[in-house]
Design a protein around this motif. Structure first.
Motif, short mmCIF file in Angstrom:
data_model
loop_
_atom_site.label_atom_id
_atom_site.label_comp_id
_atom_site.label_asym_id
_atom_site.label_seq_id
_atom_site.Cartn_x
_atom_site.Cartn_y
_atom_site.Cartn_z
N PRO A 130 -9.88 0.77 3.22
CA PRO A 130 -8.51 1.01 3.70
C PRO A 130 -7.47 0.90 2.59
CG PRO A 130 -9.72 -0.37 5.25
CD PRO A 130 -10.61 -0.20 4.04
N GLU A 131 -7.66 -0.07 1.70
CA GLU A 131 -6.69 -0.25 0.61
C GLU A 131 -6.66 0.96 -0.32
OE1 GLU A 131 -8.07 -4.19 2.10
OE2 GLU A 131 -9.06 -2.33 1.48
N LEU A 132 -7.81 1.61 -0.54
CA LEU A 132 -7.87 2.78 -1.40
C LEU A 132 -7.37 4.02 -0.68
CD1 LEU A 132 -11.36 2.14 -3.03
CD2 LEU A 132 -9.13 1.85 -4.10
N GLY B 19 -8.47 -9.94 -5.57
CA GLY B 19 -8.57 -10.87 -4.45
C GLY B 19 -9.74 -10.56 -3.52
N ASP B 20 -9.45 -10.55 -2.21
CA ASP B 20 -10.50 -10.35 -1.21
C ASP B 20 -11.10 -8.94 -1.27
OD1 ASP B 20 -10.06 -12.92 -0.33
OD2 ASP B 20 -8.75 -12.32 1.33
N VAL B 21 -10.36 -7.99 -1.81
CA VAL B 21 -10.87 -6.61 -1.89
C VAL B 21 -12.11 -6.54 -2.76
CG1 VAL B 21 -10.29 -4.22 -2.51
CG2 VAL B 21 -8.55 -5.69 -1.50
N ILE B 22 -12.21 -7.42 -3.74
CA ILE B 22 -13.39 -7.42 -4.62
C ILE B 22 -14.65 -7.66 -3.80
CG2 ILE B 22 -14.52 -8.62 -6.54
CD1 ILE B 22 -11.71 -9.20 -7.63
N GLY B 23 -14.60 -8.58 -2.85
CA GLY B 23 -15.75 -8.84 -1.99
C GLY B 23 -16.11 -7.62 -1.16
N PHE C 274 -15.46 6.06 -6.18
CA PHE C 274 -14.55 5.90 -5.07
C PHE C 274 -14.16 7.28 -4.54
CE2 PHE C 274 -13.87 2.33 -7.99
CZ PHE C 274 -14.15 1.26 -7.14
N ASN C 275 -14.19 7.47 -3.24
CA ASN C 275 -13.82 8.76 -2.66
C ASN C 275 -12.44 9.21 -3.16
OD1 ASN C 275 -16.16 8.69 -1.19
ND2 ASN C 275 -15.17 8.25 0.77
N GLY C 276 -12.38 10.43 -3.67
CA GLY C 276 -11.10 10.98 -4.08
C GLY C 276 -10.69 10.65 -5.50
N TYR C 277 -11.48 9.85 -6.20
CA TYR C 277 -11.13 9.55 -7.59
C TYR C 277 -11.72 10.64 -8.49
CZ TYR C 277 -10.66 7.23 -12.07
OH TYR C 277 -10.34 6.94 -13.38
N THR D 8 -4.85 4.26 1.12
CA THR D 8 -3.39 4.30 0.92
C THR D 8 -3.04 5.09 -0.34
OG1 THR D 8 -3.13 2.16 2.03
CG2 THR D 8 -1.31 2.90 0.63
N LEU D 9 -3.83 4.88 -1.40
CA LEU D 9 -3.58 5.60 -2.65
C LEU D 9 -3.85 7.10 -2.50
CD1 LEU D 9 -5.23 3.18 -5.25
CD2 LEU D 9 -2.82 3.36 -4.63
N ARG D 10 -4.78 7.47 -1.63
CA ARG D 10 -5.17 8.86 -1.50
C ARG D 10 -4.11 9.73 -0.82
NH1 ARG D 10 -10.94 10.02 0.73
NH2 ARG D 10 -10.39 12.05 -0.15
N LYS D 11 -3.05 9.13 -0.32
CA LYS D 11 -1.99 9.91 0.30
C LYS D 11 -1.31 10.83 -0.70
CE LYS D 11 -1.02 6.56 3.96
NZ LYS D 11 -0.03 5.64 4.56
N SER D 12 -1.42 10.51 -1.98
CA SER D 12 -0.86 11.35 -3.03
C SER D 12 -1.88 11.48 -4.15
CB SER D 12 0.43 10.74 -3.58
OG SER D 12 0.84 11.40 -4.77
N SER D 13 -2.08 12.70 -4.64
CA SER D 13 -3.07 12.92 -5.70
C SER D 13 -2.68 12.21 -6.99
CB SER D 13 -3.22 14.42 -5.97
OG SER D 13 -1.97 14.99 -6.37
N THR D 14 -1.39 11.92 -7.15
CA THR D 14 -0.95 11.24 -8.37
C THR D 14 -1.15 9.74 -8.32
OG1 THR D 14 1.32 11.01 -7.53
CG2 THR D 14 0.80 13.02 -8.77
N GLU D 15 -1.48 9.21 -7.13
CA GLU D 15 -1.64 7.77 -7.00
C GLU D 15 -3.08 7.31 -7.18
OE1 GLU D 15 0.89 5.62 -6.75
OE2 GLU D 15 2.14 7.39 -7.01
N MET D 16 -4.04 8.22 -6.99
CA MET D 16 -5.46 7.84 -7.11
C MET D 16 -5.85 7.89 -8.57
SD MET D 16 -7.69 6.78 -4.96
CE MET D 16 -9.44 6.52 -4.72
N ARG D 17 -5.23 7.02 -9.37
CA ARG D 17 -5.48 6.95 -10.80
C ARG D 17 -5.99 5.56 -11.16
NH1 ARG D 17 -3.12 11.34 -13.24
NH2 ARG D 17 -4.72 10.92 -14.81
N ALA D 18 -6.59 5.46 -12.35
CA ALA D 18 -7.30 4.25 -12.74
C ALA D 18 -6.44 3.00 -12.64
CB ALA D 18 -7.84 4.41 -14.16
N ALA D 19 -5.24 3.03 -13.19
CA ALA D 19 -4.41 1.84 -13.20
C ALA D 19 -4.01 1.43 -11.79
CB ALA D 19 -3.17 2.08 -14.05
#
Length: 413
Positions: free
Chosen positions: A174-176, A197-201, A144-147, A178-189
């Motif tokens: 798009p859902e990911l 849900g629908d993101v899996i598809g 994933f970009n940024g992980y 949102t996490l990239r706005k902070s380096s501390t949020e792009m974590r595994a959990a």
């Protein structure tokens, strides 16, 4: 509050002890400060994987030859041969699906592209029977970009040295973003909470698009925090074999294992005191009578038996200062030299002596204080001395086997 058994520590050894005792009809409480070594798990459980720097193919054969000071020797090879057969079904009851056999180790793919021996591994993780015979063909490693806690180039290098062809791809949603706005949020959990849900598809469509002519896809193990349903759904939607590789901490697979074991323990009727720490205990003669915790204050926990499953240095079950190594809650005896220079080796990659230090116990894993055995208090898992689980790849095995033995000892009394 009165219980039949109180367990101090909510990691693998504490939870398995609690589950088995609760299934046997005992009233059990677990006091857990929260995180355990499972949060840093590789997704595999080792029984015995290395000795003297060499990989072990047949763990039970190697265990039978260990010295008397090793926790496995106290459990006994006959008991271990019986216990290992019970672990996979027990995990399955809790919702942890694994593959592997105690008869022969398989090999897990590490975050840096090497292979290490393992006994059991969570079903969706990348493993092989032998590292010199890889069955994956062309491999697409998709991130994933940024992980940043996943290293595709390291994994590719390891696989290419083994003769495979690899391609490196990455994508975002798009859902990911949102996490990239902070380096501390792009974590595994956090990623795992989003990919549901629908993101899996959406993830599956991107993976299928990027995989190209690859025969196999590898991805970071950041899906399925609370159960493995998102993992199963994604693997069904991806049009070729998909396996996951463990990441740097935090470990989604390890956290999932702890969550599933904890839920199973509570479902069976156990009491789980999360976010609490034991401060001290009161002993009378050779028996521990009650313990106090931070959150309960003056309300003490009393029990017929106590199990110490507080872990080693990592979780502060064993601690050190410049002059001594000690057990911090009860002041239990610890077998360790008083000379600091004997604790470690100057070469950081060597086998450090302190990794073998732990509380002193008798042959039944009852702890000792001031040279006397506490008749109703046992120790299990990493808090025990006598082995270097990191070098042996035996941490989970020691936790499980000693827990099962102590449960049998308690139930037999």
């Amino acid at each position: 509050m009165k219980y039949d058994i109180v367990i101090i520590g909510g990691g693998l050894s504490g939870l398995v002890s609690g589950i088995l005792l609760t299934k046997a009809g005992r009233k059990v409480a677990i006091v857990s400060s929260g995180h355990s070594a499972l949060h840093f798990s590789s997704g595999s459980f080792g029984l015995f994987g290395q000795r003297d720097g060499n990989f072990v193919e047949h763990p039970l054969e190697a265990i039978a030859k260990l010295p008397a000071s090793h926790p496995y020797s106290k459990v006994g090879i006959d008991a271990i041969t019986d216990y290992v057969k019970r672990v996979k079904p027990l995990f399955a009851e809790a919702g942890i699906n694994t593959h592997g056999s105690e008869e022969r180790n398989h090999y897990r793919l590490t975050p840096i592209g090497a292979f290490k021996p393992a006994w059991l591994t969570i079903d969706d993780y990348a493993t092989v029977g032998k590292p010199d015979n890889l069955p994956w063909g062309k491999v697409a490693i998709i991130n994933f970009n940024g992980y940043l806690d996943f290293y595709p180039s390291f994994i590719a290098k390891g696989l290419e040295e083994a003769g495979l062809s690899c391609s490196l791809k990455s994508f975002t949603l798009p859902e990911l973003e949102t996490l990239r706005k902070s380096s501390t949020e792009m974590r595994a959990a956090n990623i795992a909470r989003v990919i549901v849900g629908d993101v899996i598809g959406d993830v599956a469509r991107e993976v299928n698009r990027l995989a190209g002519d690859a025969d196999t896809v590898l991805m970071p193990a950041v899906i399925g925090l609370f159960d493995d349903e998102p993992v199963k759904l994604l693997r069904e939607k991806v049009d070729r074999p998909l396996y996951f590789v463990s990441t740097q901490p935090m470990s989604v697979g390890g956290m999932r294992s702890q969550i599933r074991l904890r839920r199973y323990f509570k479902k069976l009727g156990g009491t789980y005191l999360l976010g609490d720490s034991v401060t001290n205990g009161v002993a009378e003669g050779d028996r521990m009578m009650k313990i106090s915790t931070v959150n309960l204050g003056d309300m003490e926990l009393s029990a017929d038996y106590f199990i110490l499953a507080s872990g080693s240095f990592f979780s502060y079950g064993i601690m050190a200062n410049p002059v001594s190594i000690y057990e911090p809650i009860f002041g239990l005896d610890v077998k360790a030299p008083t000379t600091r220079s004997e604790w470690y080796h100057k070469d950081i990659f060597k086998d450090h002596a302190y990794m073998r230090y732990g509380v002193t116990t008798d042959d039944e894993f009852r702890v000792m204080k001031d040279g006397r055995t506490l008749d109703n208090m046992y120790a299990v898992g990493a808090v025990l001395g006598g082995c270097n689980s990191m070098k042996e790849e035996s941490g989970a095995g020691v936790a499980l086997m000693t827990s099962m033995k102590v449960v049998d000892n308690i139930l037999a009394r």
